[in-house]
Design a protein around this motif. Structure first.
Motif, PDB file in Angstrom:
ATOM      1  N   VAL A   1       0.855  -1.187   0.000  1.00 45.57           N
ATOM      2  CA  VAL A   1       0.000   0.000   0.000  1.00 45.57           C
ATOM      3  C   VAL A   1       0.888   1.233   0.000  1.00 45.57           C
ATOM      4  O   VAL A   1       1.815   1.339   0.806  1.00 45.57           O
ATOM      5  N   GLN A   2       0.612   2.133  -0.916  1.00 47.73           N
ATOM      6  CA  GLN A   2       1.374   3.385  -1.009  1.00 47.73           C
ATOM      7  C   GLN A   2       0.424   4.566  -0.808  1.00 47.73           C
ATOM      8  O   GLN A   2      -0.569   4.695  -1.526  1.00 47.73           O
ATOM      9  N   GLU A   3       0.713   5.405   0.165  1.00 52.11           N
ATOM     10  CA  GLU A   3      -0.125   6.577   0.399  1.00 52.11           C
ATOM     11  C   GLU A   3       0.186   7.643  -0.641  1.00 52.11           C
ATOM     12  O   GLU A   3       1.349   7.961  -0.900  1.00 52.11           O
TER      13      GLU A   3
ATOM     14  N   THR B   1      -0.077  -1.581  -4.653  1.00 52.90           N
ATOM     15  CA  THR B   1       1.073  -1.771  -5.526  1.00 52.90           C
ATOM     16  C   THR B   1       1.482  -3.236  -5.571  1.00 52.90           C
ATOM     17  O   THR B   1       1.275  -3.995  -4.630  1.00 52.90           O
ATOM     18  N   LEU B   2       2.065  -3.618  -6.698  1.00 53.84           N
ATOM     19  CA  LEU B   2       2.674  -4.932  -6.867  1.00 53.84           C
ATOM     20  C   LEU B   2       4.139  -4.707  -7.194  1.00 53.84           C
ATOM     21  O   LEU B   2       4.458  -4.085  -8.222  1.00 53.84           O
ATOM     22  N   ASP B   3       5.000  -5.157  -6.307  1.00 53.08           N
ATOM     23  CA  ASP B   3       6.440  -4.914  -6.447  1.00 53.08           C
ATOM     24  C   ASP B   3       6.726  -3.434  -6.667  1.00 53.08           C
ATOM     25  O   ASP B   3       7.572  -3.051  -7.484  1.00 53.08           O
ATOM     26  N   GLY B   4       5.969  -2.606  -5.952  1.00 52.92           N
ATOM     27  CA  GLY B   4       6.189  -1.162  -5.978  1.00 52.92           C
ATOM     28  C   GLY B   4       5.484  -0.407  -7.080  1.00 52.92           C
ATOM     29  O   GLY B   4       5.501   0.828  -7.087  1.00 52.92           O
ATOM     30  N   LYS B   5       4.827  -1.108  -8.006  1.00 52.86           N
ATOM     31  CA  LYS B   5       4.141  -0.450  -9.119  1.00 52.86           C
ATOM     32  C   LYS B   5       2.634  -0.484  -8.887  1.00 52.86           C
ATOM     33  O   LYS B   5       2.089  -1.512  -8.471  1.00 52.86           O
ATOM     34  N   PRO B   6       1.924   0.618  -9.173  1.00 50.98           N
ATOM     35  CA  PRO B   6       0.480   0.662  -8.925  1.00 50.98           C
ATOM     36  C   PRO B   6      -0.283  -0.385  -9.736  1.00 50.98           C
ATOM     37  O   PRO B   6       0.023  -0.626 -10.907  1.00 50.98           O
ATOM     38  N   VAL B   7      -1.273  -1.003  -9.098  1.00 52.98           N
ATOM     39  CA  VAL B   7      -2.196  -1.891  -9.809  1.00 52.98           C
ATOM     40  C   VAL B   7      -3.102  -1.033 -10.677  1.00 52.98           C
ATOM     41  O   VAL B   7      -3.671  -0.039 -10.210  1.00 52.98           O
ATOM     42  N   ARG B   8      -3.231  -1.400 -11.938  1.00 58.58           N
ATOM     43  CA  ARG B   8      -4.097  -0.674 -12.863  1.00 58.58           C
ATOM     44  C   ARG B   8      -5.351  -1.492 -13.148  1.00 58.58           C
ATOM     45  O   ARG B   8      -5.271  -2.693 -13.420  1.00 58.58           O
ATOM     46  N   LEU B   9      -6.493  -0.833 -13.093  1.00 60.18           N
ATOM     47  CA  LEU B   9      -7.768  -1.471 -13.406  1.00 60.18           C
ATOM     48  C   LEU B   9      -7.938  -1.558 -14.922  1.00 60.18           C
ATOM     49  O   LEU B   9      -7.174  -0.928 -15.669  1.00 60.18           O
ATOM     50  N   PRO B  10      -8.914  -2.346 -15.407  1.00 56.80           N
ATOM     51  CA  PRO B  10      -9.083  -2.489 -16.861  1.00 56.80           C
ATOM     52  C   PRO B  10      -9.213  -1.169 -17.607  1.00 56.80           C
ATOM     53  O   PRO B  10      -8.771  -1.052 -18.747  1.00 56.80           O
TER      54      PRO B  10
ATOM     55  N   PRO C   1      -5.687   3.743 -11.518  1.00 60.25           N
ATOM     56  CA  PRO C   1      -5.006   3.019 -10.446  1.00 60.25           C
ATOM     57  C   PRO C   1      -6.004   2.513  -9.420  1.00 60.25           C
ATOM     58  O   PRO C   1      -7.053   3.123  -9.197  1.00 60.25           O
ATOM     59  N   LEU C   2      -5.692   1.390  -8.808  1.00 57.58           N
ATOM     60  CA  LEU C   2      -6.523   0.835  -7.738  1.00 57.58           C
ATOM     61  C   LEU C   2      -6.197   1.622  -6.476  1.00 57.58           C
ATOM     62  O   LEU C   2      -5.237   1.336  -5.776  1.00 57.58           O
TER      63      LEU C   2
END
Length: 251
Positions: free
Chosen positions: A25-27, A35-44, A48-49
């Motif tokens: 989690v990144q504030e 984040t996954l390995d420091g990169k934001p999760v992107r939705l379809p 960003p999630l």
């Protein structure tokens, strides 16, 4: 049939492959991004999630941390990420289409399960009255909304003032609650039960029990049915996930 075959069946969603080692989690200025390995999760849709409540963000990160770990090949499906699916709906559907979502949910109130009782008197009508009427009474006492009840399947027209009150009530809900209601209400077939869930007046187990009165009475008479039990279990998962999402989102 094995659990893996059920999860990764040909008629289900195609599994995805885990590619990350850590979820976090990144504030940010907008809230808390997963984040996954420091990169934001992107939705379809490319967003960003990101959510505004840390407890919810931590639960979302926990979903991603666990996804695929129970499969030897690291495979997972959207079913392994139920809170993420609701968050994605909030960000990419509710936020830009609030009025449409509100109208869709309000339509469940216009045809609410609790308003349609069995046509002939018997054990089912007794149980429906016992388990459904208290929630229609709750809606009236808590929100000043009265819905009509009928016996049989012929559609009943609800009073327009009541429907307008339902739309107004839904409009006061934040995007997170609307996204969660978008899961719980169709699963239950009842906006009334969904609103009680959102208000904390009913537990997920109680809501599912009320929504499955017809099925439970049927099984009490004829014996358990595996297909019905599977449907009730799926309903319970959806409603529990929705309730958890709303609770975490307020933390």
């Amino acid at each position: 049939m094995s659990t893996d075959k059920k999860r990764f069946s040909a008629d289900g969603p195609a599994p995805r492959q885990r590619f990350w080692k850590e979820a976090g989690v990144q504030e940010t200025a907008d809230g808390f991004t997963i984040t996954l390995d420091g990169k934001p999760v992107r939705l379809p849709g490319g967003n960003p999630l990101c959510v505004t409540a840390r407890p919810l963000a931590e639960a979302l990160a926990a979903e991603w941390a666990a996804a695929g770990l129970d499969d030897p090949k690291g495979r997972f499906t959207p079913a392994d990420l139920p809170l993420t699916r609701i968050a994605g709906t909030k960000i990419e559907r509710v936020r830009p289409e609030r009025e449409h979502i509100i109208a869709t949910l309000a339509d469940y109130g216009a045809h609410d399960l609790l308003c349609y009782r069995a046509e002939t008197e018997g054990p089912l009508t007794v149980r429906q009255a016992e388990e459904w009427q208290p929630w229609l009474d709750w809606l009236n006492e808590r929100h000043g909304i009265t819905l009509r009840v009928t016996h049989g399947m012929m559609p009943i027209k609800q009073p327009e003032p009541a429907l307008q009150r339902l739309r107004t009530l839904l409009a006061t809900r934040n995007d997170a609650d609307l996204a969660a209601l978008g899961v719980a209400v169709p699963a239950l077939g009842s906006l009334v039960l969904g609103l009680a869930l959102a208000d904390g007046a009913i537990t997920p187990a109680q809501a599912v029990a009320a929504a499955s009165v017809d099925e439970r009475v049927q099984m009490e008479r004829w014996g358990e049915d595996a297909a019905i039990l599977d449907r009730i279990a799926a309903m319970n998962e959806d409603v529990t996930d929705a309730a958890r999402f709303m609770e975490l989102g307020r933390g």
